[in-house]
Design an enzyme around this catalytic site. Structure first.
Site, PDB file in Angstrom:
ATOM      1  NE  ARG A  19      -9.932   2.500  17.129  1.00 11.31           N
ATOM      2  CZ  ARG A  19      -8.683   2.916  17.190  1.00 11.31           C
ATOM      3  NH1 ARG A  19      -8.419   4.189  17.426  1.00 11.31           N
ATOM      4  NH2 ARG A  19      -7.696   2.077  17.014  1.00 11.31           N
TER       5      ARG A  19
ATOM      6  CE  LYS B  64      10.823  -3.168  13.657  1.00 12.30           C
ATOM      7  NZ  LYS B  64      10.690  -2.381  14.888  1.00 12.30           N
TER       8      LYS B  64
ATOM      9  N   GLY C 103      -4.243  -3.505  12.323  1.00  6.76           N
ATOM     10  CA  GLY C 103      -4.512  -2.296  11.544  1.00  6.76           C
ATOM     11  C   GLY C 103      -4.359  -2.448  10.046  1.00  6.76           C
TER      12      GLY C 103
ATOM     13  N   GLY D 296      -3.699  -4.057  18.766  1.00  4.34           N
ATOM     14  CA  GLY D 296      -2.830  -4.531  19.842  1.00  4.34           C
ATOM     15  C   GLY D 296      -3.520  -5.566  20.716  1.00  4.34           C
TER      16      GLY D 296
HETATM   17  P1  AMP Z   1       3.023  -4.395  10.527  1.00  2.00           P
HETATM   18  O1  AMP Z   1       2.637  -3.095  11.169  1.00  2.00           O
HETATM   19  O2  AMP Z   1       4.195  -5.054  11.169  1.00  2.00           O
HETATM   20  O3  AMP Z   1       1.855  -5.326  10.344  1.00  2.00           O
HETATM   21  O4  AMP Z   1       3.568  -4.019   9.093  1.00  2.00           O
HETATM   22  C1  AMP Z   1       2.784  -3.406   8.108  1.00  2.00           C
HETATM   23  C2  AMP Z   1       3.687  -2.728   7.140  1.00  2.00           C
HETATM   24  O5  AMP Z   1       4.583  -3.667   6.592  1.00  2.00           O
HETATM   25  C3  AMP Z   1       2.950  -2.115   5.976  1.00  2.00           C
HETATM   26  O6  AMP Z   1       3.081  -0.730   6.034  1.00  2.00           O
HETATM   27  C4  AMP Z   1       3.662  -2.674   4.751  1.00  2.00           C
HETATM   28  O7  AMP Z   1       3.945  -1.714   3.770  1.00  2.00           O
HETATM   29  C5  AMP Z   1       4.958  -3.208   5.325  1.00  2.00           C
HETATM   30  N1  AMP Z   1       5.516  -4.292   4.511  1.00  2.00           N
HETATM   31  C6  AMP Z   1       4.893  -5.389   4.079  1.00  2.00           C
HETATM   32  N2  AMP Z   1       5.708  -6.144   3.310  1.00  2.00           N
HETATM   33  C7  AMP Z   1       6.877  -5.499   3.233  1.00  2.00           C
HETATM   34  C8  AMP Z   1       8.116  -5.771   2.585  1.00  2.00           C
HETATM   35  N3  AMP Z   1       8.270  -6.861   1.850  1.00  2.00           N
HETATM   36  N4  AMP Z   1       9.115  -4.882   2.736  1.00  2.00           N
HETATM   37  C9  AMP Z   1       8.947  -3.768   3.473  1.00  2.00           C
HETATM   38  N5  AMP Z   1       7.807  -3.463   4.129  1.00  2.00           N
HETATM   39  C10 AMP Z   1       6.786  -4.310   4.009  1.00  2.00           C
END
Ligand code: AMP
Length: 408
Positions: free
Chosen positions: A35, A210, A366, A389
């Site tokens: 950054r 999620k 991220g 974000g």
């Molecule tokens: P996000 O912050 O929502 O973009 O999620 C990123 C996180 O999702 C990372 O730490 C990944 O390890 C996790 N992730 C990706 N695919 C999976 C999966 N199939 N099951 C559980 N966690 C996951």
């Protein structure tokens, strides 16, 4: 040519909002200076014009006013080094001096700003030592504004916040005295290119854990994209919504109906949604788990999908390969563990490949940024966004206060 590039900052006091919210270890060493580095070209341009730079930033989340742990004084030495390293040094004027005051308003900050000479830099103390910063307090914003003749916003990472220094302050400067810095300009023009001037086919790749975090972005992209690839943990909520058996994979049961609605909307709008046909499944969430390849809608109980499988990689790569515009947010699997990183790595390679053939690709958020860095592909995509974000909210179709305030 942009307003920033054509502006001559000679002898002006230039108040620059930067995002110096870098991670530190327990000895106050900076563990990732991305950054800080990202905004050096903006600072250099002002200095080489003969301007005086006054930097302001937030740092961490201090709860009760001044706290040593959250003092920006820990960054002064590294800022000096970045500005004076031979690679960064643009002027032949010698050392760039960096001053620090332990407040961001008040008489000492005001006096030091007044005494700055052309080519010098002043770093103010953490803005969030005042609660007024996050409240977007007008009086506080006006006090800050008095420190500079010109306001430059180069903090895309906080552009989605209507804080005093990121948005409210702009009203105290005339239209020709407020502008984006080079980093912010790059972010805004890349994002605008994807959202408003995208060449088709336009593929959005959305992954991560999620569904609930990504509903708004998917809904907005249904209006813009030709193809949406959904991978990562969130894909299994969609799989279950379509009647699949997903074993112990990540699932948000309260979002099943939303998933059904998104799939129906996509069909109605002629947008192709691509879900992973197969998955790398594991018998536990562990780097040493046993793994198998199975169809994503036939995962046995006790097993969970932790990465997209080889068929999905092939299909997704082909879609990406045929695209002219690509937006990528979120990993395809648990790429932090070696056994589950093939999907994310393959998709990163496909995006790099499509870019080399002329597609415009923007990677943000991220974890996707961490992934392209991990696989040494950051310079093989068109743009890597620094704002997680902020980028997400931009692609959700929201107006970002930090952008709107400078433009109005
Ligand atoms: P996000 O912050 O929502 O973009 O999620 C990123 C996180 O999702 C990372 O730490 C990944 O390890 C996790 N992730 C990706 N695919 C999976 C999966 N199939 N099951 C559980 N966690 C996951």
């Amino acid at each position: 040519m942009s307003q920033f590039t054509t502006h001559n900052f000679a002898s002006q006091k230039v108040l620059v909002r930067v995002d110096f919210n870098v991670p530190l270890d327990e000895n106050f060493n900076i563990t990732d200076d991305t950054r800080m580095k990202a905004t050096i070209p903006t600072i250099k341009k002002i200095l080489s014009d003969g301007g005086k730079v006054i930097l302001m930033s937030h740092f961490g989340r201090p709860k009760d006013g001044p706290t040593d742990k959250y003092s920006l004084k820990h960054l002064v030495k590294h800022l000096y080094e970045l500005l004076n390293s031979s690679a960064a040094s643009a002027s032949s004027a010698g050392d760039t001096k960096v001053f620090f005051v332990d407040d961001c308003i008040g008489s000492q900050a005001g006096m030091t700003a007044e005494m700055l000479r052309p080519g010098e830099v002043l770093l103010l103390e953490n803005l969030r030592f005042y609660k007024e910063e996050e409240k977007g307090d007008e009086v506080f914003a006006e006090k800050l504004s008095k420190l500079g003749d010109v306001y430059v916003n180069d903090a895309f990472g906080t552009a989605h916040r209507a804080h005093a220094s990121t948005a409210v302050i702009a009203k105290f400067f005339a239209a020709d005295k407020k502008m984006f810095g080079l980093l912010m300009e790059g972010e805004v023009s890349s994002a605008e290119k994807v959202l408003h001037q995208s060449e088709r086919p336009f593929t959005a790749i959305i992954g991560g854990a999620k569904v609930s975090d990504k509903i708004l972005i998917i809904e907005n992209l249904l209006e813009k994209a030709t193809d949406i690839i959904i991978g990562g943990g969130m894909a299994y909520t969609f799989m279950k919504a379509r009647g699949g058996k997903i074993g112990n994979s990540l699932c948000e049961d309260d979002r099943l109906q939303t998933a059904v609605e998104i799939l129906a909307k996509a069909t109605a709008k002629g947008v192709s949604i691509h879900l992973p046909e197969d998955s790398v499944i594991a018998d536990k969430f562990d780097a040493a788990a046993n793994t198998e390849i199975r169809p994503s809608d036939a995962i046995p109980d006790g097993w969970m999908g932790l990465d997209i499988g080889p068929k999905a990689v092939g299909i997704f790569s082909e879609v990406i390969n045929n695209s002219k515009t690509i937006l990528w947010n979120g990993p395809m699997g648990v790429f932090e563990m070696e056994k589950f990183q093939n999907g994310t790595k393959s998709i990163a390679l496909a995006v790099a490949d499509a870019t080399s053939k002329g597609a415009f690709s923007l990677v943000g958020g991220g974890d996707s940024v961490a992934a392209v860095n991990q696989f040494y592909l950051a310079d093989k995509v068109s743009y890597v966004s620094t704002g997680g974000g902020a980028m997400l909210e931009y692609f959700e179709g929201k107006e970002l206060p930090g952008i709107a305030a400078v433009k109005s």
